[in-house]
Design an enzyme around this catalytic site. Sequence first.
Site, mmCIF file in Angstrom:
data_model
loop_
_atom_site.group_PDB
_atom_site.id
_atom_site.type_symbol
_atom_site.label_atom_id
_atom_site.label_comp_id
_atom_site.label_asym_id
_atom_site.label_seq_id
_atom_site.Cartn_x
_atom_site.Cartn_y
_atom_site.Cartn_z
ATOM 1 N N ARG A 130 25.827 57.684 167.589
ATOM 2 C CA ARG A 130 26.189 56.610 166.658
ATOM 3 C C ARG A 130 26.206 55.234 167.314
ATOM 4 N NH1 ARG A 130 31.060 58.902 162.766
ATOM 5 N NH2 ARG A 130 29.698 59.834 161.199
ATOM 6 N N LYS A 141 35.176 75.118 152.619
ATOM 7 C CA LYS A 141 35.750 75.129 151.276
ATOM 8 C C LYS A 141 34.784 74.814 150.157
ATOM 9 C CE LYS A 141 40.481 73.882 152.393
ATOM 10 N NZ LYS A 141 41.364 72.701 152.389
ATOM 11 N N GLY A 180 28.137 65.559 160.637
ATOM 12 C CA GLY A 180 29.319 66.393 160.814
ATOM 13 C C GLY A 180 29.014 67.658 161.596
ATOM 14 N N GLY A 234 30.463 62.996 155.511
ATOM 15 C CA GLY A 234 30.994 62.703 154.176
ATOM 16 C C GLY A 234 30.069 61.789 153.389
HETATM 17 C C1 3PG Z 1 32.985 59.757 159.734
HETATM 18 O O1 3PG Z 1 33.014 60.051 160.924
HETATM 19 O O2 3PG Z 1 32.944 60.605 158.830
HETATM 20 C C2 3PG Z 1 32.916 58.296 159.374
HETATM 21 O O3 3PG Z 1 32.958 57.493 160.493
HETATM 22 C C3 3PG Z 1 34.042 57.950 158.419
HETATM 23 O O4 3PG Z 1 35.277 58.183 159.011
HETATM 24 P P1 3PG Z 1 36.528 58.537 158.085
HETATM 25 O O5 3PG Z 1 36.232 59.896 157.495
HETATM 26 O O6 3PG Z 1 37.720 58.528 158.971
HETATM 27 O O7 3PG Z 1 36.595 57.478 157.010
#
Ligand code: 3PG
Length: 391
Positions: free
Chosen positions: A37, A182, A341, A364
């Site tokens: 990142r 989930k 993720g 997310g």
């Molecule tokens: C992540 O790692 O999913 C993004 O940087 C967003 O972070 P957050 O879920 O803490 O808002």
Amino acid sequence: MQLPLLEDLRPVEGKRVLVRCDFNVPLASGVITDDLRIRLPIETLVWLLDEGAAQLTVCSHLGRPKGKPDPKYSIAPVRERLYELLEAEGADTNRVELLENLRYDPGEEANDPAFVASLVENEDLYVDDAFGAAHRAHASIVGPPAFLPSAAGRVLAREVDALDGLLRSPRRPFVAVLGGAKVSDKLGVIEALLEKVDVLLVGGGMCFTFLAAQGHETGGSLLENDEIDNCARLLSEAEATGKRIVVPTDIVALSPDGVFGAGKDPQGEMALVGTEIAEGWLGLDIGPGTAGIFADEIESAATVFWNGPMGVFEDPRFAAGTEAIANAVATTKAFSVVGGGDSASALKMFGLDDQVDHLSTGGGASLEFIEKGDLPGLAALRKSAARRARG
Ligand code: 3PG
Ligand code: MG
């Protein structure tokens, strides 16, 4: 999706540019364990410097310090790595400043106008290259575009191109592989995907709620009782519309006294079972039969989207399913997109992260984009461009 791009900001010469990045990197005792990142948006920063920007004010959140300073989430290790990477590109780091963790200030998450004002003060332009945070309507994401000529950086633009293409004009068959713990977290995404894909492969903890909906015994496995009806509905809707939801046919299970997880002392007995799991036993990975079926689907696809591990891959006893899927996604001729993720970490762990067409930096954010087709950060940029076009 038409987003304003860096070229639309010209001339950049002599300007001060506020740049929002998502430098929310994994840290272990203050050491960055994956700098992807930070590496990716270097391209954007170098472009701005090459165009003659007078100063870049770069900013990011890191972790969730909850609105107050916390040394655990200091941006210092990120700053060090950022400067190293910029110097390796021959960039003039004297023109680059990195602000402290934005979430040290409660105004960031609250989207406080006063905090937005402090960010845009003395700045001429705004660049958003923080795809991973574009689903957060936070001050640094949605605030500046209302005040400054704004554009998407290279990382953000590339992410949106890949995911938008997936939703608009996927080559068929389009196969999605979903895992993770989930159903409740991913219900919206599953519904949205079912409208787009031909085949949905379901693994990970969430597969047990689907198996329960088919009337199988799931033993002590993860089960969301409240979602069984939803899973049953999804299964019958898919059938009615000629789509296929494919669930596991075999499961790797651990005995009731077992201990599992990353870094745990592995204990318990393992068994390969079918779709009936004995009382107390925990299903923790898809079995080899299922992995083979999933891999065949992935191999014969023209478009593949993968999000979420197939099992508890941090524990080597339950990593085979996720590894098989990672290999299949890496080797298929299909256009392959992997959500950020856990699936991104899994790909990296198996050394396959450079083998897919698009590896998203947002977990997310990529799921929310697939679900809703838009994100607050993207809407803010488009609105800013529309306002400028009107003069
Ligand atoms: C992540 O790692 O999913 C993004 O940087 C967003 O972070 P957050 O879920 O803490 O808002
Ligand atoms: Mg997150």
